[in-house]
Scaffold this active site. Structure first.
Site, short mmCIF file in Angstrom:
data_model
loop_
_atom_site.label_atom_id
_atom_site.label_comp_id
_atom_site.label_asym_id
_atom_site.label_seq_id
_atom_site.Cartn_x
_atom_site.Cartn_y
_atom_site.Cartn_z
N GLN A 174 25.44 58.98 43.70
CA GLN A 174 25.96 57.65 43.72
C GLN A 174 27.19 57.24 43.71
OE1 GLN A 174 23.58 59.18 41.74
NE2 GLN A 174 21.74 57.99 41.20
N ASP A 222 21.95 53.11 30.90
CA ASP A 222 20.64 52.72 30.91
C ASP A 222 20.05 52.13 29.77
OD1 ASP A 222 21.38 54.53 33.23
OD2 ASP A 222 19.71 53.46 33.85
N ASN A 262 22.67 57.40 29.94
CA ASN A 262 23.50 56.95 31.19
C ASN A 262 23.14 58.43 32.18
OD1 ASN A 262 24.71 55.35 32.72
ND2 ASN A 262 26.70 56.58 32.94
N LYS A 263 23.59 58.19 33.44
CA LYS A 263 23.39 59.00 34.65
C LYS A 263 23.72 60.52 34.15
CE LYS A 263 21.88 58.70 37.51
NZ LYS A 263 20.27 59.34 37.82
N ARG A 298 10.11 53.44 36.66
CA ARG A 298 11.21 54.31 36.06
C ARG A 298 11.24 54.25 34.71
NH1 ARG A 298 16.91 54.71 39.33
NH2 ARG A 298 16.70 56.93 38.23
N ARG A 341 18.38 50.46 42.59
CA ARG A 341 18.65 51.45 41.45
C ARG A 341 19.79 50.73 40.58
NH1 ARG A 341 23.43 51.98 42.33
NH2 ARG A 341 23.54 53.13 40.62
N GLY A 342 19.92 51.30 39.58
CA GLY A 342 21.06 50.82 38.67
C GLY A 342 20.31 49.96 37.63
N ALA A 343 20.68 50.05 36.43
CA ALA A 343 19.81 49.35 35.39
C ALA A 343 19.36 47.95 35.58
CB ALA A 343 20.29 49.72 33.82
O1 MRU Z 1 19.41 56.64 38.78
P1 MRU Z 1 20.34 55.53 39.03
O2 MRU Z 1 21.19 55.54 40.01
O3 MRU Z 1 19.61 54.21 38.81
O4 MRU Z 1 21.27 55.51 37.63
C1 MRU Z 1 22.21 54.55 37.41
C2 MRU Z 1 23.11 54.72 36.35
O5 MRU Z 1 22.83 55.65 35.45
C3 MRU Z 1 24.02 53.59 36.05
O6 MRU Z 1 25.21 54.08 35.49
C4 MRU Z 1 23.37 52.82 34.82
O7 MRU Z 1 22.10 52.33 35.54
C5 MRU Z 1 24.38 51.74 34.80
S1 MRU Z 1 24.58 50.49 36.02
C6 MRU Z 1 25.62 49.21 35.84
#
Ligand code: MRU
Length: 346
Positions: free
Chosen positions: A195, A236, A246-247, A89, A46-48
């Protein structure tokens, strides 16, 4: 160790299983693009930035497994695999960006079908290697924003685990720490998947950076008490006007930061900036299973009534007016973002 890497002996993609951390450190091997698609949607990875690289390696697996006998048929198979990977996603634009970028280069390829298979893997590997270089460049710019003695609120996980290595917002914090700045990080636990409490705390512990976990609803308290100097998070997707998806919880955090004159910084590779979207209202927001909200336990017991219903949007949009600056590998963009983001992408 990298969050994701290609095993050149077994021809498979390995990922650190982020569902199990911090209790268990294990790798998941992905043998097909469908495996990768599942790993993305189930949040093994996970993470963009990380899911963008995962999708690129997914295309390399699709190229390896395709039964096509002509280059044209292989390209068709790769486009079909790309559509599946992109649908894994919807919110992080890095996923579509990586797939589209790789597929676009295929039309220029003139070698044999076997060379094309190798080429797709090379492109995916380049993307992974570039990600690390880009994150280090972002961190060098962003670390200048952090002063000695700062207490920083950080949301979600944006560290090495959210990328191939180093990370975005957490990478900035890590670089500032390595420069000798004394920092304390208040780690938003980041409900519902935690997270922050699981992954960011785990990373900070390894780097030796002082941190304390707070539940998301404590952020306003600490800012109002004057205990916080900066807020850092990733993104994201950033739209042309500077709105930041973002999250979930980032919007409330940025609102509280604004009300307390605490600067809020979004840290992103330029691949997260989507100039084709005018504003954040157009961003598709992933809604995940309500189980992620309902299955929370306290002292080993489920806390919610059996039969309870819940909502679970995984991201929110923070309007550009609440963002102090957007840090990228090309430099720092300040408001007005409609001008500065275009300039930074040139
Ligand atoms: O749902 P996730 O854990 O993939 O969400 C991740 C985030 O929202 C991060 O803040 C975002 O991807 C930036 S990561 C460098």
């Amino acid at each position: 160790m990298r969050t994701i890497f290609w095993d050149y002996e077994k021809n498979e993609v390995n990922m650190i299983d982020q569902r199990l951390l911090p209790e268990t450190f294990a790798l998941v091997s992905n043998n097909s693009y469908l495996d990768v698609s599942h790993s993305i949607s189930d949040m093994v990875i996970r993470g963009a930035p990380a899911i963008g690289v995962a999708a690129a390696f997914g295309l390399a697996l699709a190229a390896k497994d395709s039964k096509a006998r002509t280059r044209e048929n292989l390209v068709q198979d790769l486009h079909a695999a790309g559509s599946v990977l992109k649908a894994s996603r919807p919110t992080a634009v890095n996923l579509a960006w990586a797939v589209d970028r790789l597929l676009k280069t295929l039309s220029e390829f003139t070698g044999s079908i076997d060379d094309l298979r190798k080429y797709v893997l090379e492109q995916a590997q380049n993307l992974a290697d570039d990600d690390v270089v880009i994150n280090k460049r972002i961190a060098a710019f962003g670390a200048d924003l952090i002063a000695d003695g700062d207490t920083i609120i950080h949301h979600c996980n944006t560290g090495a685990l959210a990328a191939v290595d180093w990370g975005t917002a957490l990478g900035v914090i890590r670089t500032a720490w390595e420069q000798g700045k004394k920092i304390n990080v208040l780690v938003d636990e980041t409900r519902p998947r935690l997270q922050g409490a699981r992954l960011t705390a785990w990373e900070l512990q390894q780097y030796g950076i002082p941190y304390e976990i707070i539940s998301d609803n404590m952020a306003g308290y600490f800012m109002r008490a004057g205990k916080v100097q900066k807020v850092f998070f990733g993104a994201d997707r950033v739209t042309a006007n500077g709105d930041v998806a973002n999250k979930i919880g980032t919007y409330m955090l940025a609102l509280a930061a604004w009300d307390n004159q605490v600067p809020a910084y979004s840290v992103v590779p330029t691949s997260t900036i989507d100039l084709t979207m005018a504003h954040g209202g157009l961003i598709p927001i992933e809604e995940r299973s309500s189980d992620e909200v309902l299955n929370i336990q306290l002292a080993g017991e489920r806390v919610t009534p059996i039969g309870a219903r819940a909502r679970n949007p995984a991201f929110d949009v923070t309007p550009a007016r609440l963002i102090s600056a957007i840090v990228t590998e090309n430099g720092i963009a300040y408001p007005p973002f409609d001008l500065s983001l275009r300039k930074i992408l040139q």
